[in-house]
Design a protein around this motif. Structure first.
Motif, mmCIF file in Angstrom:
data_model
loop_
_atom_site.group_PDB
_atom_site.id
_atom_site.type_symbol
_atom_site.label_atom_id
_atom_site.label_comp_id
_atom_site.label_asym_id
_atom_site.label_seq_id
_atom_site.Cartn_x
_atom_site.Cartn_y
_atom_site.Cartn_z
ATOM 1 N N ASN A 75 0.848 -1.185 0.000
ATOM 2 C CA ASN A 75 0.000 0.000 0.000
ATOM 3 C C ASN A 75 0.892 1.246 0.000
ATOM 4 O O ASN A 75 0.793 2.119 0.857
ATOM 5 C CB ASN A 75 -0.907 -0.028 1.236
ATOM 6 C CG ASN A 75 -2.040 0.964 1.162
ATOM 7 O OD1 ASN A 75 -2.451 1.378 0.081
ATOM 8 N ND2 ASN A 75 -2.546 1.358 2.307
ATOM 9 N N THR A 136 -4.797 -1.206 -11.754
ATOM 10 C CA THR A 136 -4.281 0.115 -11.396
ATOM 11 C C THR A 136 -2.872 0.284 -11.946
ATOM 12 O O THR A 136 -2.272 -0.661 -12.456
ATOM 13 C CB THR A 136 -4.239 0.282 -9.865
ATOM 14 O OG1 THR A 136 -3.196 -0.548 -9.330
ATOM 15 C CG2 THR A 136 -5.566 -0.111 -9.233
ATOM 16 N N SER A 138 -0.343 0.665 -10.152
ATOM 17 C CA SER A 138 0.621 0.183 -9.174
ATOM 18 C C SER A 138 1.202 -1.144 -9.650
ATOM 19 O O SER A 138 1.024 -1.531 -10.800
ATOM 20 C CB SER A 138 -0.050 0.032 -7.812
ATOM 21 O OG SER A 138 0.900 -0.236 -6.800
ATOM 22 N N CYS A 142 0.421 -6.348 -6.652
ATOM 23 C CA CYS A 142 -0.469 -5.822 -5.613
ATOM 24 C C CYS A 142 -1.767 -6.618 -5.578
ATOM 25 O O CYS A 142 -2.213 -7.168 -6.579
ATOM 26 C CB CYS A 142 -0.766 -4.349 -5.866
ATOM 27 S SG CYS A 142 0.596 -3.242 -5.468
ATOM 28 N N ASN A 147 -6.691 -3.467 -2.844
ATOM 29 C CA ASN A 147 -6.970 -2.192 -3.519
ATOM 30 C C ASN A 147 -8.457 -1.884 -3.531
ATOM 31 O O ASN A 147 -8.874 -0.740 -3.336
ATOM 32 C CB ASN A 147 -6.428 -2.221 -4.947
ATOM 33 C CG ASN A 147 -6.736 -0.952 -5.711
ATOM 34 O OD1 ASN A 147 -7.733 -0.868 -6.423
ATOM 35 N ND2 ASN A 147 -5.899 0.054 -5.556
ATOM 36 N N GLU A 150 -9.753 -0.524 -0.304
ATOM 37 C CA GLU A 150 -9.352 0.863 -0.113
ATOM 38 C C GLU A 150 -10.081 1.804 -1.076
ATOM 39 O O GLU A 150 -9.756 2.984 -1.159
ATOM 40 C CB GLU A 150 -7.839 1.003 -0.306
ATOM 41 C CG GLU A 150 -7.012 0.520 0.869
ATOM 42 C CD GLU A 150 -7.100 1.451 2.065
ATOM 43 O OE1 GLU A 150 -7.468 2.628 1.896
ATOM 44 O OE2 GLU A 150 -6.820 1.001 3.186
ATOM 45 N N GLY A 152 -9.963 1.734 -4.316
ATOM 46 C CA GLY A 152 -9.070 2.126 -5.403
ATOM 47 C C GLY A 152 -9.806 2.185 -6.733
ATOM 48 O O GLY A 152 -10.936 1.718 -6.869
#
Length: 538
Positions: A75, A136, A138, A142, A147, A150, A152
């Motif tokens: 994160n 994403t 990222s 991940c 995600n 959160e 995302g």
């Protein structure tokens, strides 16, 4: 050492194998390290199998030992895997790898907490490439669940992840497993396709909370479209308001179904190069307007850059393409480019010739363009992590380990009405707060819907810098000032890092916080599950 921990550790050692418990001092120090200064200590890291998780929580409750569950621990910019409070144990769920109940007709799948973006994308390819996940920018490693919890977001039609969850499976502190929505009924045929369920919906209680441990989510997937066409807008002039209004109009009219991103120069540059070495030598923080102008000219960048994609039948994409062209004809000297799979392949094949003709480093441009193109087709990549190394002297030779590499990164993410005036107000606040403290004012706006705009602000620095500047301390000051100024203007975050949990609780309505405390008492009376995470500790 905490005596509660000693007792809990002995019990965990009887339950788990040696390789499922990390006690090495250097490893624990790494687990307590994020991309900004933190104070919380980690006593141990556990890696239980799904079948062992209930017993792990029972032990935590018995000895009143606080535990924090993480999916991948990546994160970054929000605290990595570091607990909110000290003397805690991390329970890493990366062994929960099951991908199940894939419904090819309706595009529904269930994924456990340890499933990564790369693993889900590969699974879907093996199953016939009928559906795309929304990923994403990222890391490919991940967690999909992490995600999503959160709240995302990504880039495609299914970009706002929380809106495409149709039921979750959560373990409470007492080990009881709850399945939300129609999943609570054993044989409900619509369990994966009807979100609301029956009666009070509990799903929202477990997003951004510490009321339980989410084991898996049921996720809706995007059907692979007949036609895909990426588009990129480069605005040489500072026309932020007009860009936001144009894209919002296209979304409201139904032509633009993806989540377009609008990034300024200071967000695009870190993907193309690192901070100029000579600027570091003379401590030019942030980059001057003259130097930014020179770099913009070198890379042929604009003031603002939009990336997005069109999806659907060929006729739909053709109509949407025409609508974008008509909308952006109203701008002065703007560049609107469409990139199909075929064109991308041609650029890759003839990049040497294009470099000569365009006087541009097409190899470097392609190194960014191709991953963006693939990401908008549901294929994750680690490529974008290089931008986090903007202030670092060099990129790592192999792999990205942001926490232990000394990367300094804080994200501040606020939401606002989808309106050009609000975007400009946020952008001006970012400029006013970040630049005097030596940070480049990097910001990306994303149209989450035709009504809501998200602004992600990056506070980027080098934690290992030898320039004599206390960047960790300065970044903390910057973050606090930024939040205070944004909140004063009415712009609140949709997601926060571990250091801002108690700060935001103080700005909340007292009645709301009291209700959250009551819920915490009901779900986790011993307060052993991630204390202080989103729901502040008493």
């Amino acid at each position: 050492m905490n005596t509660n921990f000693n007792g809990a550790l002995k019990a965990w050692q009887q339950l788990l194998s040696t390789e499922q418990i990390t006690l090495n001092e250097s490893d624990l120090l790494a687990a307590a390290t994020a991309t900004f200064a933190t104070n919380a200590s980690v006593l141990a890291v556990l890696y239980p199998e799904r079948s062992q998780l209930k017993a792990c929580l029972q032990i935590a409750r018995e000895f009143k030992q606080p535990v924090y569950t993480v999916s991948s621990g990546k994160n970054w910019g929000y605290g990595s895997q570091v607990p909110v409070e000290s003397n805690s144990v991390i329970i890493n769920l990366n062994r929960l790898k099951t991908i199940a109940s894939y419904d090819k007709k309706h595009g529904v799948v269930s994924v456990e907490a340890g499933v990564t973006q790369a693993e889900l994308a590969e699974f879907l390819k093996r199953q016939g490439d009928l559906h795309w996940m929304d990923c994403t920018g990222s890391s490919a490693s991940c967690s999909v669940v992490g995600n999503t919890l959160e709240r995302g977001f990504g880039h495609t039609v299914y970009g706002e992840h929380v809106k495409h969850v149709c039921g979750i499976e959560v373990m409470l502190a007492n080990g009881q497993i709850i399945r939300t929505g129609l999943h609570r009924f054993n044989d409900a045929k619509a369990a994966g396709v009807y979100q609301a369920g029956l009666g009070p919906a509990l799903d929202g209680l477990f997003f951004q909370s510490n009321l339980g441990v989410v084991l898996s989510i049921t996720l809706w997937l995007m059907p692979k479209p007949e036609c895909f066409l990426a588009f990129y807008v480069t605005s040489p002039n500072d026309e932020l308001e007009k860009l936001v209004e144009a894209l919002t109009s296209l979304k409201r009219e139904g032509y633009l179904t993806s989540l377009p991103h609008i990034a300024n120069t200071c967000r695009v540059l870190p993907g193309l190069q690192q901070y100029p070495a000579d600027a570091t030598d003379i401590k030019e923080y942030p980059l001057s307007k003259a130097r930014l102008s020179g770099l913009r000219k070198h890379w042929q960048l604009g003031q603002w850059h939009v990336s997005g994609a069109l999806y659907g039948k060929r006729a739909q994409v053709k109509l949407a393409k025409a609508a974008l062209k008509a909308q952006f004809r109203k701008f002065n000297n703007i560049q609107l480019n469409f990139v199909s799979d075929g064109l991308l392949n041609a650029i890759e094949k003839y990049q040497w010739l294009l470099s000569v003709l365009l006087r541009r480093d097409m190899a470097r441009v392609l190194a960014v363009l191709k991953p963006v193109h693939l990401m908008m087709k549901g294929q994750p990549s680690d490529t974008f992590l290089s931008s986090a190394y903007w202030r670092m002297p060099t990129l790592p030779k192999s792999g990205y380990a942001l926490d232990t590499d000394g990367v300094g990164l804080m994200w501040c993410a606020v939401v606002a009405p989808a309106d050009g005036g609000h975007a400009r107000c946020i952008e001006q606040i970012v400029q006013q707060v970040l630049m005097p403290l030596g940070f480049d004012a990097g910001i990306t706006f994303t149209l989450l819907s035709e009504r809501c705009l998200d602004a992600v602000i990056s506070i980027s620095f080098n934690r290992n810098s030898d320039d004599g500047i206390a960047w960790d301390s300065r970044a903390e000051t910057c973050r606090k000032q930024l939040y205070q100024t944004l909140l004063q203007a009415g712009y609140y975050p949709y997601r926060i890092d571990i250091s801002m949990m108690s700060f935001m609780a103080k700005h909340s309505a007292q009645e709301y916080e009291q209700l959250l405390q009551h819920l915490k008492q009901v779900f986790d009376a011993d307060n052993v599950l991630s204390p202080g995470r989103y729901i502040a500790s008493k």
